[in-house]
Write an enzyme that holds these catalytic residues in place. Structure first.
Site, PDB file in Angstrom:
ATOM      1  N   ARG A 292       3.494  13.239   7.371  1.00 31.88           N
ATOM      2  CA  ARG A 292       4.563  12.291   7.669  1.00 31.88           C
ATOM      3  C   ARG A 292       5.816  13.003   8.173  1.00 31.88           C
ATOM      4  NH1 ARG A 292       3.619   7.579   2.967  1.00 31.88           N
ATOM      5  NH2 ARG A 292       1.879   6.697   4.140  1.00 31.88           N
ATOM      6  N   TYR A 433       1.483   5.540  13.310  1.00 32.74           N
ATOM      7  CA  TYR A 433       0.481   6.319  12.568  1.00 32.74           C
ATOM      8  C   TYR A 433       1.062   7.099  11.390  1.00 32.74           C
ATOM      9  CZ  TYR A 433       0.903  10.284  16.103  1.00 32.74           C
ATOM     10  OH  TYR A 433       1.291  11.276  16.937  1.00 32.74           O
ATOM     11  N   GLU A 434       0.193   7.560  10.522  1.00 33.47           N
ATOM     12  CA  GLU A 434       0.593   8.178   9.239  1.00 33.47           C
ATOM     13  C   GLU A 434       1.406   7.215   8.373  1.00 33.47           C
ATOM     14  OE1 GLU A 434      -0.651  10.803   8.087  1.00 33.47           O
ATOM     15  OE2 GLU A 434      -1.627  11.379   9.949  1.00 33.47           O
ATOM     16  N   GLY A 435       1.042   5.944   8.396  1.00 32.69           N
ATOM     17  CA  GLY A 435       1.777   4.929   7.629  1.00 32.69           C
ATOM     18  C   GLY A 435       2.842   4.321   8.517  1.00 32.69           C
TER      19      GLY A 435
END
Lengths: 593, 593
Positions: A292, A433-435
């Protein structure tokens, strides 16, 4: 217009905002010195400028090509990746025991910014490998470590993160991929994963897939997910039953293959457990937190590149005659106030996002390296608090700045050959992406604010206040209204924080979540403003000491612009957090057509 | 997911916000009735939904193709355009004497929104034709009118606007294209024009180019530019010396050919003067003002379409379990507060932008149709004031909402097949063409605020205040904090307006221009909020009268959301206008690297 790594700005931010000087003084970073850090950054900058950046446009046009299960990367990519790993860049933050250089996350973060500014489609690949290294170090068996870590640290092989399935994106509880115990210590994995970055490619001889899957007797939900390592080629050299089914046709980062992966179409892919059974999500979070931050750095990176390109164009392009111009004929558009506002907005947002990302990296280093346990805990909590802010704010900034970059170019910005449009197309994935950034905001409000009973966030706010108090005492006219504007922003943040701490633990958590996104932005404006003020204070002190580098005055002016023109949005954001959630009651009404 | 024209919302906005009911009562629109307007809108909506919208994705993938000087539009486009003109849609606002239906600009604006929501690449073509019709009516000789107007009104032929040259974009003073008098009433045109929308295509047999050029003895600057009509095919059927050299490879609106046009490569293109020599810019402004409104409507259009698509996805996609959900398993993501905020932001911004565009259209109608001279003048000034706001705010909203639409889709939003990405790629041109949004903001501050000594803008602010006073008196709980929030926004606008009126005419115009962009946004938030409040008041009155349409409660909730969550940005914007311009002094310092 290509990219020129802003090494001196990066180093200045590291030293004076994210505490490199202090950390070096305390011995946190072993043998590292300012000079060595500067040398490494210079080298990385040169590599980014000279080797990676020239591939960016071609990678966009050509894209990664899928045919018969094989992915071929764009021309020049394989050579660039080989040169990059040969130069040791992948090993920079890796553990010394496995061939890594053991350098700080902070230093590597600066490099990650540069690789991604040179080409986001290139830079995203190693982010996954680094995440896998961290997961293996933290949770892998000695056998897995000795078999795979060196190859991953050197970059000879790459790794992937296989979380998402068609029905399981933000909600990993819905994962269906199955794992069965074979009895010989291996597992058979069966299922489909989507959106797998660099799931298949021709850069390396082998690819290690980290895959979330369920055992037959696993509990439902997220407590029944295990993590497995599934190599493309098995230790005996045979091909594993893990194949790329297709790649996506995306808006941007065309050169980064986004794969649909099929595991076990021919009987089951062979995998090894990482960590304990049913504890896969915890292992995955080890990867995800640093990933993140890395995605946040992608936002910084694309913003920096878009700014550089727009700035160069604004110097070169002439239209109209600027008010007060002493030259004949048309002025460079950089002389027009509205263009200056756009460029300053781009630069200030980029600098604030960079500072927040580097502060996060410093927290991670502190959590791992400090000799004092309390300091480690505090560093860890600070990094935890700042990670969602770094990810979401910096990636939003990436999109906003890339869009402003197009605007500065006028009609030329919409033409693909110019390259400005690619930055926006590339940047647009990072808030997802990545949350997603919505998930980040919820993470900030629901899980990070309550850390240590709210003490972590209150300490952070106190540190912002201390910075502003120093600006106030400074009394330098060049700071303008920096202090009062930032103070207002921090007080807004403080009130909103108090409200959310109360609300999130009450019987009305939905109201807290409704304000999560504006709260995250508010946090970033206050934190970003305080960070730019730290930089400006350091610059001012150096100027007072006789340092004549014109960049110092520039830092003060930029901080002032941020405070007077960007941080002033804080009050409106506070209002939405404090009372804006009233919309929840009527939301379905308002959204009915 | 395709498009469904929001006919009832459109009609409601026309009737209750932009004054259709009042205008009909006054007889401003001749024989038009509410029923007839509704029927026309329904028909237009059906055409947009059924004929144009299905072409949008294919047009994006296929694009317009250039080969050997010929442009071929995407499959199905020629047929769709023919069906569209056959149904009389191009002729809707055209003058009755030339085959037009003489219907209001307001009604046509609603249609323009629908064509562009169905496909922006389709909708932009006729915008240029309509601009040319207006220019010919206002400035063309009787000969030109009788020769060309009917063909343009029916849409049998299309028209283009040839302003931009490589060195002359925002600054038309730099135009170099030459025109020479032949002596027989014609001129020979020589030069290159770029970014010419639908400069060449296969939809019609002929194309009329309106071209800005300079006569040999013309004064320098904008007072030496003349406007010429240059047909692709001459009246005798021979091909004119006006050719498409190439088309651009753009980020979006791929199906709309953007041409580089070469005039006179073989001796000179034959053209006819429109209006007087050296007065071409005034003629062009006739075209540009309405084109600016049309581009604003493109912003509304793409926002509406992006919203519809995101809303549908949010109903269908399930992830996580929403707080308070009474259903088993995963909830549709529309039940999550953060997704609701995104969707409501999209819907509220779209509705505000639509209202501002329709108010502008009403001003244009008033300027042309009112029997009272003072009313005509006031209508004209109101339209002049609102045009830059409509263009810039609505196109910024188009980009913001399309970007949020991608976000609501998560990873699917970044995949081209989903269609959400196309909306952002298409939307991104609208803040640039027909005068960048920076130019719009400067136009608003430097030319529109001073209209009638500031009386025009003060009247507009007074009308916003009157709306809020009515909300305050209403006292309906569903309005929440609408009145105080909007009042704050309007007072911010009032103070910023006073400051700019003083500054722009002082010796510090650069400071006014430095605040132009945030001022335009501030104006739009106050005006948009007031317009949504008008809609909500009308809805409330209808509910009180027993009307049970659930859309009425929805309008009040939407207005409240806008006031409490979007208009609250006003104070921060005021701050940047009032004191933010201090950055000008140090701008070059801050932008030095």
């Amino acid at each position: 217009m290509t990219y020129r790594a802003p090494v001196s700005d990066i180093l200045f931010t590291m030293r004076h905002v994210s505490g490199l000087d202090r950390a070096l003084g305390e011995g946190l970073y072993d043998d590292l010195s300012t000079d060595l850090a500067a040398t490494i950054l210079e080298e990385a900058g040169r590599f980014a400028n000279d080797v990676i950046a020239p591939l960016n446009r071609e990678g966009d046009k050509h894209g990664a090509i899928f045919k018969d299960g094989v992915v071929t990367t764009a021309p020049g990519w394989k050579e660039a990746y080989a040169a990059w790993t040969d130069a040791g860049w992948n090993a920079l933050p890796g553990p010394v025991g496995y061939g890594g250089q053991g350098l700080p996350v902070l230093l590597n973060s600066a490099c990650v910014e540069m690789w991604n500014a040179a080409s986001m489609a290139f830079g995203i690949g190693p982010v996954l490998t680094m995440g896998a290294i961290e997961a293996l170090i933290a949770h892998g068996s000695e056998d897995l470590k000795s078999r795979y870590l060196e190859k991953l640290v050197s970059g000879e092989w790459t790794a992937t993160m296989n979380l998402t399935e068609p029905q399981a994106g933000s909600d990993l509880a819905a994962i269906r991929t199955r794992a069965e115990r074979v009895g010989d210590g291996t597992y058979r994995i069966t299922g489909q994963k989507i959106f797998i970055t660099y799931g298949e490619h021709d850069l390396t001889d082998n690819i290690l897939h980290l895959v979330l899957a369920r055992l037959p007797d696993a509990p439902a939900g997220t407590r029944g997910i295990s993590l497995f390592l599934v190599p493309k080629f098995l230790p005996d050299g045979t091909r594993n039953d893990a194949r790329c089914h297709s790649i996506e046709h995306k808006m941007g980062i065309h050169a980064s293959p986004t794969c649909t992966m099929m595991f076990g179409d021919h009987g089951g892919a062979i995998g090894w457990l990482v960590g304990e059974e049913n504890r896969g999500l915890a292992c995955m979070f080890t990867m995800m937190n640093n990933a993140r931050l890395a995605v946040g750095l992608q936002g910084v990176a694309i913003a920096e590149r878009a700014y550089q390109q727009a700035l160069a164009y604004a110097h070169e392009r002439r239209q109209g005659r600027a008010i007060g111009s002493t030259q004949d004929g048309m002025s460079p558009i950089i002389e027009h106030p509205d263009v200056q506002r756009n460029l300053l907005t781009m630069k200030a947002l980029t600098a604030a996002a960079r500072a927040i990302c580097y502060l996060t990296a410093e927290g991670i280093d502190r959590a791992h390296r400090d000799k004092d346990e309390t300091s480690r805990r505090k560093g860890n909590e600070r990094a935890s608090l700042l990670t969602p802010v770094a990810k979401a704010f910096a990636t939003d900034v990436g999109v906003e700045v890339a869009s402003l970059g197009i605007q500065v170019h006028g009609g030329m910005g919409f033409i693909e050959e110019t390259g400005a449009a690619q930055h926006l197309r590339d940047a647009r994935i990072a808030p997802i992406y990545e949350g997603t950034n919505g998930i980040q905001a919820i993470d900030l409000v629901a899980r990070k604010l309550p850390l240590s009973g709210g003490e972590t966030v209150r300490t952070q706010i106190a540190s912002m206040r201390a910075t502003v108090t120093r600006v106030m005492k400074e009394g330098t006219p060049a700071f303008g209204a920096t202090a009062p504007r930032l103070r207002d922003a921090i007080e807004s943040l403080d009130r909103a924080t108090g409200y959310l701490l109360k609300t999130v633990s009450s019987n009305a958590p939905a109201e807290a979540l409704a304000g999560a996104t504006p709260y995250l932005r508010l946090f970033a404006l206050a934190q970003g403003g305080a960070a730019l003020a730290e930089a400006a204070l350091a610059a001012n002190a150096l100027m007072s000491g006789g340092d004549k580098d014109p960049a110092h005055a520039s830092r003060i002016a930029l901080c002032r612009f941020f405070a007077e023109n960007i941080a002033v949005a804080a009050k409106g954001l506070e209002d939405t957090v404090l009372s804006g959630a009233d919309f929840l009651r009527d939301a379905s009404l308002a959204l009915a057509s």
